[in-house]
Write an enzyme that holds these catalytic residues in place. Sequence first.
Site, short mmCIF file in Angstrom:
data_model
loop_
_atom_site.label_atom_id
_atom_site.label_comp_id
_atom_site.label_asym_id
_atom_site.label_seq_id
_atom_site.Cartn_x
_atom_site.Cartn_y
_atom_site.Cartn_z
N ASP A 108 0.83 -1.20 0.00
CA ASP A 108 0.00 0.00 0.00
C ASP A 108 0.86 1.25 0.00
O ASP A 108 2.09 1.20 0.11
CB ASP A 108 -1.01 -0.02 1.16
CG ASP A 108 -0.35 0.03 2.53
OD1 ASP A 108 0.66 0.74 2.69
OD2 ASP A 108 -0.85 -0.63 3.46
N LEU A 109 0.21 2.39 -0.15
CA LEU A 109 0.90 3.67 -0.35
C LEU A 109 1.95 3.95 0.71
O LEU A 109 3.05 4.43 0.42
CB LEU A 109 -0.13 4.81 -0.36
CG LEU A 109 0.39 6.21 -0.66
CD1 LEU A 109 0.87 6.31 -2.10
CD2 LEU A 109 -0.70 7.25 -0.38
#
Length: 246
Positions: A108-109
């Site tokens: 994820d980011l």
Amino acid sequence: MKQRIQKLLAHCGIGSRRKIESWIESGMVMVNGEVITPGTMVSINDDIQVNGRKINVKELLSNDTRVIIYNKPEGKICTKFDPEGRKTIYDDLPLLNSGRWVSVGRLDLNTSGLLLLTTNGELANRLMHPSYEIEREYAVRVFGKVSDDVLLRLKTGVEIDGEIYKFNSVKIRSATNSNHWYHVTLSTGRNREVRKLWESQDVNVSRLIRLRYGVISLPRWLTTSKSVELSTDEIDKLCKSVNITI
């Protein structure tokens, strides 16, 4: 020899089997000029088109399997295109003359660290498939001290959204007055799984770094946003872990 079209196209790196099945169900895939259904048996000599684009199966399958380790930084996403214009990992990857890089899962980011990418779609699919139980290792920095009871629950299992989540192992690596670093391992690849486990115990994760995926570890010298290609021996070792012969 004929095989199911979603398996053949996945092996070529066109997309995941699930994605290819959705394209087939939407009428986007044609074989020898006809729209087909999921499970259609095809050979490498058939004329295959996806959304009007001819797929050169022979050429894609003739390419040697390549695998790279990419050290993902925080702040970059793992999709090729982003409507919001955010930076993507694909801007950093080596260019290919044919085929495409297939990401083995995603980060994820706000998660950094090891991300494997390969030109072999079947290899990517097996490395991600739950049945092979490929172990992942993460370094996790959390705020405050974590009790032994919490650590025990994280290893024995916690129910989240109707499913049981747990770590294979949890080991403390270092500690200060405000932060503790742990190394955790698990053999499933559910979305945000590591964060969800800690958050279920009201523990705030401030850093999350993937260190290992199966038999492949992140080199200490590999800086963020950079990649390195695996050697033939390393690729063989990775393939053997999911029963693929290349």
